[in-house]
Structures are given as C-alpha cells and as structure tokens.
Write a protein that holds these residues in place. Sequence first.
Motif, PDB file in Angstrom:
ATOM      1  N   GLN A 224       0.822  -1.208   0.000  1.00 18.64           N
ATOM      2  CA  GLN A 224       0.000   0.000   0.000  1.00 18.64           C
ATOM      3  C   GLN A 224       0.862   1.267   0.000  1.00 18.64           C
ATOM      4  OE1 GLN A 224      -3.489  -0.453  -0.317  1.00 18.64           O
ATOM      5  NE2 GLN A 224      -2.582  -2.467  -0.729  1.00 18.64           N
ATOM      6  N   ALA A 225       0.924   1.932  -1.156  1.00 18.42           N
ATOM      7  CA  ALA A 225       1.875   3.018  -1.369  1.00 18.42           C
ATOM      8  C   ALA A 225       1.606   4.249  -0.526  1.00 18.42           C
ATOM      9  CB  ALA A 225       1.888   3.403  -2.842  1.00 18.42           C
ATOM     10  N   ASP A 226       0.412   4.382   0.023  1.00 16.47           N
ATOM     11  CA  ASP A 226       0.102   5.576   0.824  1.00 16.47           C
ATOM     12  C   ASP A 226       0.204   5.295   2.319  1.00 16.47           C
ATOM     13  OD1 ASP A 226      -2.095   3.900   0.971  1.00 16.47           O
ATOM     14  OD2 ASP A 226      -3.587   5.501   0.735  1.00 16.47           O
ATOM     15  N   THR A 227       0.894   4.222   2.702  1.00 13.68           N
ATOM     16  CA  THR A 227       1.032   3.893   4.118  1.00 13.68           C
ATOM     17  C   THR A 227       2.504   3.788   4.509  1.00 13.68           C
ATOM     18  OG1 THR A 227       1.140   1.471   3.961  1.00 13.68           O
ATOM     19  CG2 THR A 227      -1.055   2.489   3.881  1.00 13.68           C
ATOM     20  N   ALA A 228       2.735   3.850   5.824  1.00  9.53           N
ATOM     21  CA  ALA A 228       4.093   3.743   6.343  1.00  9.53           C
ATOM     22  C   ALA A 228       4.679   2.360   6.148  1.00  9.53           C
ATOM     23  CB  ALA A 228       4.102   4.112   7.834  1.00  9.53           C
ATOM     24  N   ALA A 229       3.836   1.362   5.902  1.00 10.06           N
ATOM     25  CA  ALA A 229       4.310  -0.016   5.729  1.00 10.06           C
ATOM     26  C   ALA A 229       4.826  -0.295   4.329  1.00 10.06           C
ATOM     27  CB  ALA A 229       3.177  -0.992   6.055  1.00 10.06           C
ATOM     28  N   TYR A 230       4.593   0.596   3.393  1.00 13.19           N
ATOM     29  CA  TYR A 230       4.914   0.340   1.990  1.00 13.19           C
ATOM     30  C   TYR A 230       6.391   0.051   1.784  1.00 13.19           C
ATOM     31  CZ  TYR A 230       5.493   1.223  -3.024  1.00 13.19           C
ATOM     32  OH  TYR A 230       5.800   1.123  -4.348  1.00 13.19           O
ATOM     33  N   ASP A 231       6.661  -0.921   0.944  1.00 15.39           N
ATOM     34  CA  ASP A 231       8.025  -1.262   0.565  1.00 15.39           C
ATOM     35  C   ASP A 231       8.035  -1.514  -0.939  1.00 15.39           C
ATOM     36  OD1 ASP A 231      10.318  -3.141  -0.073  1.00 15.39           O
ATOM     37  OD2 ASP A 231      10.755  -2.757   2.053  1.00 15.39           O
ATOM     38  N   ALA A 232       8.722  -0.672  -1.682  1.00 17.80           N
ATOM     39  CA  ALA A 232       8.673  -0.741  -3.142  1.00 17.80           C
ATOM     40  C   ALA A 232       9.161  -2.081  -3.672  1.00 17.80           C
ATOM     41  CB  ALA A 232       9.500   0.398  -3.741  1.00 17.80           C
ATOM     42  N   GLU A 233      10.208  -2.641  -3.060  1.00 18.25           N
ATOM     43  CA  GLU A 233      10.741  -3.919  -3.545  1.00 18.25           C
ATOM     44  C   GLU A 233       9.728  -5.037  -3.374  1.00 18.25           C
ATOM     45  OE1 GLU A 233      14.433  -7.030  -2.636  1.00 18.25           O
ATOM     46  OE2 GLU A 233      14.468  -4.985  -1.814  1.00 18.25           O
ATOM     47  N   PHE A 234       9.107  -5.113  -2.199  1.00 18.23           N
ATOM     48  CA  PHE A 234       8.118  -6.153  -1.971  1.00 18.23           C
ATOM     49  C   PHE A 234       6.859  -5.914  -2.794  1.00 18.23           C
ATOM     50  CE2 PHE A 234      10.371  -6.581   2.256  1.00 18.23           C
ATOM     51  CZ  PHE A 234      10.953  -7.803   1.942  1.00 18.23           C
ATOM     52  N   ALA A 235       6.504  -4.647  -2.982  1.00 16.30           N
ATOM     53  CA  ALA A 235       5.331  -4.342  -3.800  1.00 16.30           C
ATOM     54  C   ALA A 235       5.548  -4.814  -5.238  1.00 16.30           C
ATOM     55  CB  ALA A 235       5.033  -2.847  -3.764  1.00 16.30           C
ATOM     56  N   GLU A 236       6.753  -4.606  -5.774  1.00 15.06           N
ATOM     57  CA  GLU A 236       7.043  -5.059  -7.132  1.00 15.06           C
ATOM     58  C   GLU A 236       7.016  -6.581  -7.214  1.00 15.06           C
ATOM     59  OE1 GLU A 236       7.304  -3.273  -9.968  1.00 15.06           O
ATOM     60  OE2 GLU A 236       6.587  -1.695  -8.634  1.00 15.06           O
ATOM     61  N   ARG A 237       7.517  -7.228  -6.185  1.00 14.89           N
ATOM     62  CA  ARG A 237       7.452  -8.700  -6.160  1.00 14.89           C
ATOM     63  C   ARG A 237       6.001  -9.169  -6.194  1.00 14.89           C
ATOM     64  NH1 ARG A 237      10.028 -12.442  -1.291  1.00 14.89           N
ATOM     65  NH2 ARG A 237       9.143 -14.442  -1.958  1.00 14.89           N
ATOM     66  N   HIS A 238       5.149  -8.470  -5.451  1.00 14.89           N
ATOM     67  CA  HIS A 238       3.723  -8.808  -5.442  1.00 14.89           C
ATOM     68  C   HIS A 238       3.122  -8.673  -6.836  1.00 14.89           C
ATOM     69  CE1 HIS A 238       0.573  -5.623  -5.791  1.00 14.89           C
ATOM     70  NE2 HIS A 238      -0.248  -6.606  -5.495  1.00 14.89           N
ATOM     71  N   TYR A 239       3.461  -7.590  -7.549  1.00 17.03           N
ATOM     72  CA  TYR A 239       2.920  -7.424  -8.894  1.00 17.03           C
ATOM     73  C   TYR A 239       3.405  -8.537  -9.825  1.00 17.03           C
ATOM     74  CZ  TYR A 239       0.910  -2.771  -8.099  1.00 17.03           C
ATOM     75  OH  TYR A 239       0.146  -1.724  -7.654  1.00 17.03           O
ATOM     76  N   ARG A 240       4.669  -8.908  -9.720  1.00 21.05           N
ATOM     77  CA  ARG A 240       5.189  -9.978 -10.582  1.00 21.05           C
ATOM     78  C   ARG A 240       4.430 -11.284 -10.348  1.00 21.05           C
ATOM     79  NH1 ARG A 240      10.191  -7.699  -9.028  1.00 21.05           N
ATOM     80  NH2 ARG A 240      10.568  -9.386  -7.524  1.00 21.05           N
ATOM     81  N   GLU A 241       4.245 -11.642  -9.085  1.00 26.28           N
ATOM     82  CA  GLU A 241       3.566 -12.894  -8.776  1.00 26.28           C
ATOM     83  C   GLU A 241       2.088 -12.836  -9.169  1.00 26.28           C
ATOM     84  OE1 GLU A 241       4.800 -15.645  -7.904  1.00 26.28           O
ATOM     85  OE2 GLU A 241       6.808 -15.147  -7.190  1.00 26.28           O
TER      86      GLU A 241
END
Length: 252
Positions: A224-241
């Motif tokens: 979640q890009a609008d939260t303090a928990a956001y991590d771009a690397e893990f977010a990209e991994r999520h999109y790939r999967e």
Amino acid sequence: MTEVHGMPVEIRTPDGVADAYVTHPDDGAVHPGVLLIQDGFGLRPSLRAMADRIAAHGYTVLLPNAFYRHGPAPVLELPDFIDPEARPELFQQLPMIRELTPELLRSDAAAYLDWLAAAPQVAAGKVGVTGYCMGARLAVLVAAGFPDRVAAVAGFHGGPLITESADSPHLLVGNITGKLYFGHAGEDVEKSPDNFDRFDKAVAAAGERHRTEVYEGAKHGYTQADTAAYDAEFAERHYRELLALFDRNLRG
C-alpha cells in the motif's frame, strides 16, 4: 505502459447500491475480469492506482467500495499518508470491517461477479480475484464460495486467516478450484507463526495448484503506497507474482 480508462460505476446489490471503480485498457477490446478487494482503509486513490496498473497489463479490473452500506467512498476520513503508529485513532474508525459478515460478503460478491460477467469490457470466462489485508481473507471466501466463477485468487499481507468459525479461510481453501497464491508479510508471520503455519498447511493439503510464500522482512501492508508499511521492492514482487498468476490462468 498501456493506456487505461477508469471510471466510477454503481453496482446494485440486495442491500442497496455499491459505488465502485472500473478500469481497463483503452483499446476497445475485451479483457479478462479481475475483482480487487480493498484493505481496511477503503477505496481511495492509491487503490485506484493499483487497479490501473493491473488493468494496464491487459485486464478489466473492478474495485468496489466494500463499506458502501456506510456511504460512498471515501467512507473514512484519511490523511494522504497513513501511519497507524502516528495516528492510532484511525483504527477506531474500522469497526465496519467486522460488520462485513460472510453472508453479506457472499451477497455482495455475487453482485460484483454478475456485473463483471455482464460488462462489455470483460471477456467471457472465469475471473481473477486479489485482496489485501482484510481483502485477502475476503478473497479466499469469494473464491471458495464461487469456485465455478474464479480461476485464480491471490492475497497479500492477509488476515485473519485462522478463526474459530466455520468460515475460517484455512477451512475453505480446499473448496477453491482455481489457482491460489498468498504472499505473507514476514513481520505478520513473526507475530503469529502458529496461525500462518496452520493456514499454509491447509493450503498445501489443498494441492499443487495452491502456493504460499513469506516475504521475509515485509511489514503488514507492504503493497500500500500511501502507508508507512509500503516497501517498493516487496510491492514489485507482489505485482510480478500476481500478474504471472493471472496470465497463466485467465488467458485462453
């Protein structure tokens, strides 16, 4: 990146009218349908951006306001940047999560799936479902409740995945006939290892078509890009999967 066209829509349910956002490639063609289920903070610009990104990969994505019984989105008054540690009062606004019972969810999900089936931008066939936080739990319930309509389901930093009720997600994964993928947040697993172990064992018992992974070091909410928990690397991994799952199972 493919240009997309997004717009607000209204979906009639047995309990009223749910406001929603739909987005699809701006190419005049039909594309496989995807139901995106929100996290607890609700339908907001960052989730619309997530829907747009999935749509740009060749899907028609429906993002409903799961809290529509409390009014149109935004149901919650949220800051542009959500930091629950700095703003603990945000969680006091979330009792509506518990009000979304499995019975209400099934009723709503039927309406959302019917809408996708009838939409001119959606290709014929089964759909994909993805959910985040509470939405990951709900995604399991949708896929298990409508196995003939869901070809692939994914969940990210989801919870709660183990409850004492008969509709606990870990008890229902065996009903899912499509493919399932879950990306757990490592910090969630550290806090509740027994629950995640029970869920993963239930997924493994459901067969090779189901898979879970732990994103080691990821915080709850890492997509979640609008939260303090956001991590771009893990977010990209999520999109790939996620996109690989949908590509394998939604394209004829």
